[in-house]
Structure formats: structure tokens, C-alpha cells
Design an enzyme around this catalytic site. Sequence first.
Site, PDB file in Angstrom:
ATOM      1  N   TYR A  20       0.574  -1.493  -0.195  1.00  0.00           N
ATOM      2  CA  TYR A  20       0.093  -0.129  -0.019  1.00  0.00           C
ATOM      3  C   TYR A  20       1.222   1.134   0.149  1.00  0.00           C
ATOM      4  CZ  TYR A  20      -3.820  -3.002   1.214  1.00  0.00           C
ATOM      5  OH  TYR A  20      -4.592  -3.996   1.746  1.00  0.00           O
ATOM      6  N   HIS A  25       1.810 -11.439   1.053  1.00  0.00           N
ATOM      7  CA  HIS A  25       0.640 -11.272   0.961  1.00  0.00           C
ATOM      8  C   HIS A  25      -0.420 -11.703   0.009  1.00  0.00           C
ATOM      9  CE1 HIS A  25      -1.179  -6.888   0.343  1.00  0.00           C
ATOM     10  NE2 HIS A  25      -2.300  -6.930   0.191  1.00  0.00           N
TER      11      HIS A  25
END
Length: 279
Positions: free
Chosen positions: A53, A111
Site C-alpha cells: 500500500y 500478502h
Amino acid sequence: MTLTPAPTVTLLHGAEMPRLGLGTSPMDDDAAEAAVATAIELGYRLVDTAENYGNERGVGRGLKASGVPRDELFVTTKFNKRWHGVELAAEACERSADRLGLDYVDLLLVHWPNPQQDRYVQAWQGLVRLLEGGRVRAIGTSNFKPAHLERIIAETGVVPDVNQIQLSPTVTRESARAYHARHGIVTQSWSPIGGQRNDVLRAPAVVELAERHGRTPAQVVLRWHLELGLTAVPKSSDPVRLGQNLDVFDFSLSADEVASLSALDQGDAAGADSDAFGH
């Protein structure tokens, strides 16, 4: 306005995780800092971020600005495929903790499995070592399919605390949820209210239930997650919506109402395919 913090669920390795938290993708550092500080002031105690992010520093600043003691907060982050290795996972953890300005991370996730690279087992071994060393309080995966989970469990004997997957009434992931339930893995929904297009929130079944209960469509959808025993990390930077998203613990949906939302399912193909996508 300060709301009552979300109730918690006990994870396999003992940590207590709030059932609802703040997702921070795709906010930049400044937006994340503001949203996190506001969310915590409203009553949020779980904040979810990721290396990918690019906002861990902003999240960390928001956590610090809140003034809430560290042990009352639950912070999740995730690392990318470049760190898929036993020692590499430890380095990823250190880098994330440093960016966040924290001494430890509550929950660290792989992730994406990135099966083409085929190093997710080593990444998981690295997480197991971090857990055993007390560097993190809980470990998990993100976007892992049952086949990926089966492999890491078979090769390490260690079951993830959490698997965070794309899940909403249009992508209900029934087979994944059933697998998680059999193994004691907590399902955490990302994009729980349907993502940027928000088609879910405009579905007649959702709108009808919102009117019936005097709630927003997003509140009804988040309540659907809770009724199914899921946890969720809806994202918003709007203070009003942040408050609404957390204010979902004082009403319930009937079994028939839950089923009416589950009937919106478009199958796994409507969501991201972690055998084909990852970073």
C-alpha cells in the site's frame, strides 16, 4: 462521537483480534495518517495495512497521534513476494515495523501466495519462526486458496491464525470459508462491501434490508459478514462512514435475510484469482 470498540475473536495462537477494523488501501501516507487517527478516536482498534500500500509510515503516524496505548491496538501488515524466504520474511517484518514505528506487529501476513514463484512455503516457515521468537503475536496469509493452505500446513504443521480474502455477498467464497472453519482459521474479508464500484450496495436485496432495519446499505452488508462469523476490514477515509461502519453491533439479520444476501454470489470467478495474480 466514540463508539464501543468491536468485540474480539481469539486466534489460534492466543491473540485477541477485533472482529472489525479499518482497511487502508489505497490511501497514501497523509490520507492514512488522518483516517487512522480519526478511526481510533471513533473506537476502532484494528488497523490493516501492507507493504504494497505504500502507507505504513502514515499509518504509524496515525497510530501515534491517536494517543491510545499500543497494547490496546491491533496492527496488521503484509509483505510482498520479494520477501518469500525464511530469512527474508524476518527482514520484511523488521522493515514494516520500522516504517510503522512499532516495536512489534500484531498480525503479519503473506500478502499473496504467488505460486508461480513457488516460495510461499518458505515465507510461511519464516513467519512461524517470527511467531516462535515473539516478534509477532499472530501470523497468517492473504489470498491463499485451500490448496495453498493445505500445503503450508502439511509442510510445517502450523495453521494460520487468519486468512484474509476478497469476500462480499457477490463473492461469498463458500468453499474457502468451510476449509477455514474446519481448521480453526479466522476468515477476514477484504473489500467486504464490494470494492470501488459498490455494486453490492445498490443491489435491491441490500437496499431493501437497509430500509427495513433503518441502516445504511454498507451497515447491512457488514452485519452479513458478522452473522457468518467473519471478520472484516472495510476501508473509508470519510469520518461519517467510518462511524457508520463500526456501528453494526447493535442489530442483527435473520437467517433468511443472511441467505438473501448470500444469494447474490457470482462465484469465485468474480473475485481476484491468486493463482494468476499477486505481488
